[in-house]
Design a protein around this motif. Structure first.
Motif, PDB file in Angstrom:
ATOM      1  N   HIS A  62       0.826  -1.037   0.099  1.00 24.54           N
ATOM      2  CA  HIS A  62       0.110  -0.104   0.140  1.00 24.54           C
ATOM      3  C   HIS A  62       1.049   1.236   0.091  1.00 24.54           C
ATOM      4  O   HIS A  62       0.764   2.206  -0.816  1.00 24.54           O
ATOM      5  N   GLU A  63       1.934   1.186   0.895  1.00 27.09           N
ATOM      6  CA  GLU A  63       2.757   2.208   0.745  1.00 27.09           C
ATOM      7  C   GLU A  63       3.540   2.442  -0.294  1.00 27.09           C
ATOM      8  O   GLU A  63       3.742   3.632  -0.862  1.00 27.09           O
ATOM      9  N   ALA A  64       3.966   1.375  -1.033  1.00 27.93           N
ATOM     10  CA  ALA A  64       4.539   1.336  -2.409  1.00 27.93           C
ATOM     11  C   ALA A  64       3.725   2.302  -3.319  1.00 27.93           C
ATOM     12  O   ALA A  64       4.306   2.975  -3.940  1.00 27.93           O
ATOM     13  N   MET A  65       2.685   1.897  -3.317  1.00 31.17           N
ATOM     14  CA  MET A  65       1.577   2.372  -4.077  1.00 31.17           C
ATOM     15  C   MET A  65       1.520   3.746  -4.135  1.00 31.17           C
ATOM     16  O   MET A  65       1.486   4.434  -5.039  1.00 31.17           O
ATOM     17  N   LEU A  81      -8.004 -10.231 -16.345  1.00 31.36           N
ATOM     18  CA  LEU A  81      -7.423  -9.171 -15.537  1.00 31.36           C
ATOM     19  C   LEU A  81      -8.070  -9.273 -14.103  1.00 31.36           C
ATOM     20  O   LEU A  81      -7.054  -9.309 -13.095  1.00 31.36           O
ATOM     21  N   LEU A  82      -9.264  -9.179 -13.965  1.00 29.92           N
ATOM     22  CA  LEU A  82      -9.617  -9.475 -12.625  1.00 29.92           C
ATOM     23  C   LEU A  82      -9.417 -10.575 -11.905  1.00 29.92           C
ATOM     24  O   LEU A  82      -8.933 -10.767 -10.549  1.00 29.92           O
ATOM     25  N   MET A  83      -9.039 -11.862 -12.723  1.00 27.27           N
ATOM     26  CA  MET A  83      -8.826 -13.135 -12.110  1.00 27.27           C
ATOM     27  C   MET A  83      -7.320 -12.889 -11.548  1.00 27.27           C
ATOM     28  O   MET A  83      -6.926 -13.634 -10.592  1.00 27.27           O
ATOM     29  N   LYS A  84      -6.249 -12.195 -12.306  1.00 26.57           N
ATOM     30  CA  LYS A  84      -4.921 -12.184 -11.988  1.00 26.57           C
ATOM     31  C   LYS A  84      -4.903 -11.414 -10.307  1.00 26.57           C
ATOM     32  O   LYS A  84      -4.034 -11.704  -9.822  1.00 26.57           O
ATOM     33  N   GLN A  85      -5.840 -10.668 -10.106  1.00 29.09           N
ATOM     34  CA  GLN A  85      -5.781  -9.833  -9.244  1.00 29.09           C
ATOM     35  C   GLN A  85      -6.471 -10.721  -7.812  1.00 29.09           C
ATOM     36  O   GLN A  85      -6.301 -10.022  -6.683  1.00 29.09           O
ATOM     37  N   VAL A  86      -6.969 -11.623  -7.973  1.00 23.54           N
ATOM     38  CA  VAL A  86      -7.882 -12.161  -6.929  1.00 23.54           C
ATOM     39  C   VAL A  86      -6.779 -13.020  -6.135  1.00 23.54           C
ATOM     40  O   VAL A  86      -5.824 -13.809  -6.658  1.00 23.54           O
ATOM     41  N   ILE A 107       1.328  -9.590  -3.700  1.00 26.02           N
ATOM     42  CA  ILE A 107       0.443  -8.546  -3.735  1.00 26.02           C
ATOM     43  C   ILE A 107      -0.916  -8.883  -3.308  1.00 26.02           C
ATOM     44  O   ILE A 107      -1.690  -8.217  -2.455  1.00 26.02           O
ATOM     45  N   THR A 108      -1.259 -10.135  -3.612  1.00 29.05           N
ATOM     46  CA  THR A 108      -2.640 -10.609  -3.240  1.00 29.05           C
ATOM     47  C   THR A 108      -2.665 -10.678  -1.642  1.00 29.05           C
ATOM     48  O   THR A 108      -3.840 -10.389  -1.017  1.00 29.05           O
ATOM     49  N   VAL A 165      -3.950  -5.618  -2.041  1.00 24.32           N
ATOM     50  CA  VAL A 165      -3.835  -4.218  -2.796  1.00 24.32           C
ATOM     51  C   VAL A 165      -4.333  -4.493  -3.995  1.00 24.32           C
ATOM     52  O   VAL A 165      -4.381  -5.601  -4.623  1.00 24.32           O
ATOM     53  N   SER A 166      -5.299  -3.515  -4.417  1.00 26.55           N
ATOM     54  CA  SER A 166      -5.672  -3.618  -5.942  1.00 26.55           C
ATOM     55  C   SER A 166      -5.810  -2.108  -6.369  1.00 26.55           C
ATOM     56  O   SER A 166      -5.806  -1.234  -5.626  1.00 26.55           O
ATOM     57  N   VAL A 167      -5.995  -2.206  -7.652  1.00 28.16           N
ATOM     58  CA  VAL A 167      -6.189  -0.946  -8.321  1.00 28.16           C
ATOM     59  C   VAL A 167      -7.819  -0.617  -8.311  1.00 28.16           C
ATOM     60  O   VAL A 167      -8.473  -1.458  -8.570  1.00 28.16           O
TER      61      VAL A 167
END
Lengths: 317, 210, 201
Positions: A197-200, A312-317, A236-237, A241-243
């Protein structure tokens, strides 16, 4: 500009850093992230030569750090670390004056600088200059730590998990303050954290390190949406964190294609900078199932479909 | 009262003077030796691992033995007393100062390096001030011990307030014992207060308890 | 040197340490419950260790005479500091969360002290006892001057008749004694410390 050229570090036979290369432009805020033990602290400490590299070299504005005077090198790089960075035997004023004293600034110049810096973080000189670290809150201590690093206007600052020990609200505030100061003064920052989160929030660019290597070097959103490998996406997961959808653009949603001949008459082309909300509008109005995306030059470089979005969504899960 | 002063006044003052001189000279010598050793040992930790436990064992040798042994070697002189007291006073200062130096968190040293301090600056501006509270608790112990062990100077006829106590015990004269004991007690407390005062001045307020 | 002297010395050490523990721990608990009065008590106890023990022995001798009672009372006064201070520090360092939990479970002050605070503070108190016992071995040497006997008399005689061997043998026995007590109590301390999670000191 900072340039790491194939840096390696061994402890005995054990490789700690296995060939790290990257460059940081002037004024860039680069965050190095990775699990503990990945070598991020070692990598950064080689910049001000708290640790010397076994192989490779680091250039600052084209000059190898090995050829620089050690004291000059260190006074030109601000250094902030977690929590206990302030010297407990020195007052706030003495702490901030450490580097000016080493550089033999005269008293008046130092005093003015201390006042100016304290003003910058809304800690009035009269109230705080004479206090000792133990009389300050964690957030105040860390502010002074940052000010000490800024004291002689160094072009570069190293921050090693500077906010790791702070409560979430204080951390938020300090992050914003640091980011603001960094932009205003156009300082180059190397910032270590393990908090995505901090990095983002802070980074212009993120370097993901593991086992002494850089696994990915990308802007924050790109790393999040297109993690280079399984490990990064797991990292990341795990931190959830997510966009945010509102921050996504056509470029993020599309899948790259070679410029495809457009046979379809009812084809809709959107700009790659278009936001999700506009893309949704196109879908709604036209009823088509695919949108083409063009870059600055007008060439079609990608396509957005329901499948591409789902993938794309799958990648973020 | 007047009779008392006439009878003991001069000899009591002399004894107090001798006692004070013994303590100040011995502790001063001990501070110099102990600090030099502590600084050296804190820079050569490998040697310190062997030396420090030995010092702890040495510390269990009672001061009376140092005086006794040195007396047999050097004869009954004030120098014997001062040497014995100094040796004994070295231990607490050395132990505490060494501990004070090695207890400094490495990150402070690293930040100091990161700020661009050279070795001398790190030592003078970070290490010494941060070890100061420990150094002073060593000095305080040494001073208190030395006031006490200086009583033994009388054992080899070298004056100090012990003279009265010895005479009193030997001849079983209560008056002598009281005349010797009370000034020693006061002296010890005063010396201690003096060390506390100097400590207040020398130790950064950032390291003092409220 | 005779065994008698060694036993005399041990007798002084053990009896004075028994009393110093018996008095010191309750005093330490008192300073914990009454911090204001406790501060004065701690200062006084500190003063007892500042004043040279030989001076105290001398003064007490004028009251109790030249015997082991004088020596033991002086030693007890001198050795109170480590026990009282460590009891106080130990009790104060018990985590407030634990104390609160004990309160929440309905313990009264005595139960809380007995089954929570004291056990948690015990390794601190053991450290205090170790310091007191080792110090006692050294302090008991002075006993000889006021008729208390013990190993001090060997050293004293050795110095008077300038007998090197006597001094050395007396010293070695003393050193052995302190090292033995130090290790024994240090061992107990470590075992005790291991029962609960390690506390900073």
């Amino acid at each position: 500009m900072i340039e790491y050229r194939n840096i390696k570090k061994y402890y005995g036979d054990k490789p700690i850093i296995r060939g790290v290369s990257f460059t940081v432009e002037k004024g860039q805020f680069v965050v190095i992230i990775g699990p503990s033990g990945c070598g991020k602290t070692t990598t950064v400490k080689m910049l001000n030569r708290l640790i010397d590299a076994s192989e490779g070299e680091i250039l600052i504005d084209g000059v190898s750090t090995k050829d620089m005077d050690l004291i000059k090198l260190r006074t030109s790089i601000g250094y902030v670390i977690q929590q206990i960075g302030l010297f407990p035997n020195m007052t706030v004023e003495e702490n901030i004056s450490v580097v000016p004293r080493i550089m033999k600034w005269d008293k008046e110049k130092t005093l003015n600088r201390v006042k100016e810096l304290l003003n910058m973080v809304n800690m009035p000189y009269n109230e705080y200059a004479g206090k000792y670290p133990r009389q300050l809150s964690g957030g105040q201590q860390q502010r002074i730590g940052v000010l000490r690093a800024l004291a002689v206007n160094p072009p570069i600052i190293i921050m090693d998990e500077p906010f790791g020990a702070l409560d979430p609200i204080t951390r938020e505030i300090l992050q914003s303050e640091v980011k603001k100061i960094q932009r205003e003064l156009n300082i180059t920052v190397l910032f270590i954290t393990h908090d995505m989160h901090e990095a983002m929030k802070m980074a212009d660019r993120i370097l993901f390190m593991d086992q002494g290597k850089i696994l990915q070097d990308a802007p924050p959103k790109e790393m999040l949406l297109h993690p280079a490998n399984e490990e990064i996406s797991k990292f990341i997961t795990l931190q959830e964190v997510s966009v945010k959808g509102s921050q996504m653009t056509a470029e993020d949603l599309m899948e790259a294609v070679d410029a495809e001949p457009m046979r379809d008459e009812a084809v809709i082309i959107v700009d790659k900078k278009d936001r999700l909300s506009e893309i949704a509008k196109h879908y709604e109005l036209s009823g088509v199932d695919r949108l083409y995306v063009k870059d600055e030059t007008g060439r079609v470089t990608g396509v957005i479909t329901v499948e591409s979005i789902i993938r794309l969504l799958m990648k973020q899960v | 009262m007047k009779g008392f002063i006439d009878k003991y006044g001069i000899s009591l003052l002399t004894a107090i003077g001798e006692h004070i001189v013994y303590v100040i000279i011995s502790v001063a010598i001990a501070i110099v030796i102990a600090m030099a050793l502590a600084i050296l040992l804190s820079r050569f930790r490998k040697a310190a691992v062997v030396v420090m436990p030995l010092i702890s064992v040495f510390q269990t040798i009672p001061g009376i033995v140092f005086i006794g042994l040195l007396m047999l070697r050097l004869g009954m002189t004030p120098l014997t007393v001062i040497m014995a007291l100094s040796i004994y006073a070295v231990f607490p200062i050395l132990k505490n100062a060494y501990q004070g130096f090695i207890d400094i968190d490495r990150s402070y040293i690293e930040v100091a390096r990161g700020c661009g301090m050279n070795k001398r600056q790190i030592f003078m501006r970070v290490e010494v001030p941060m070890a100061m509270p420990a150094i002073f608790s060593g000095i305080r112990m040494s001073v208190i011990y030395t006031v006490s062990w200086a009583i033994l100077a009388a054992m080899i006829g070298q004056g100090g307030l012990g003279e009265f106590i010895y005479r009193g015990i030997d001849a079983n004269v209560k008056e002598y014992i009281v005349i010797g004991s009370i000034p020693i007690a006061i002296l010890a407390v005063l010396f201690r207060l003096l060390v506390d005062m100097i400590e207040k001045k020398c130790v950064s307020k950032g390291l003092q308890k409220d | 040197m005779t065994w008698e002297m060694v036993f005399e010395h041990l007798y002084l050490v053990i009896v004075s340490c028994f009393f110093v523990v018996a008095f010191g721990i309750p005093i330490g608990i008192f300073t914990y419950y009454h911090p204001k009065a406790g501060k004065i008590v701690l200062t006084v106890v500190d003063l007892f260790q500042t004043v040279p023990v030989l001076a105290v022995m001398g003064l007490l001798m004028t009251v109790f005479g030249a015997n082991s009672v004088t020596v033991i009372i002086s030693m007890v006064l001198y050795l109170l500091l480590p026990i009282v201070r460590n009891t106080n520090t130990g009790l104060n360092s018990v985590s407030p969360i634990l104390k609160e939990t004990a309160d929440a479970m309905g313990m009264n002050r005595w139960q809380r002290l007995k089954s929570v605070e004291f056990p948690m503070a015990f390794s601190f108190i053991l450290t205090g006892i170790r310091i007191a016992v080792v110090t006692a071995v050294g302090v008991a040497v002075f006993g000889t001057f006021v008729g208390g006997g013990g190993l001090g008399s060997i050293l004293y005689r050795g110095i008077r008749i300038q007998n090197f061997d006597l001094i050395i043998s007396g010293t070695l026995v003393l050193m052995l004694m302190s090292v033995f007590f130090d290790y024994l109590l240090g061992f107990l301390e470590k075992r005790q410390g291991g029962i609960y999670e390690k506390t900073e000191r």
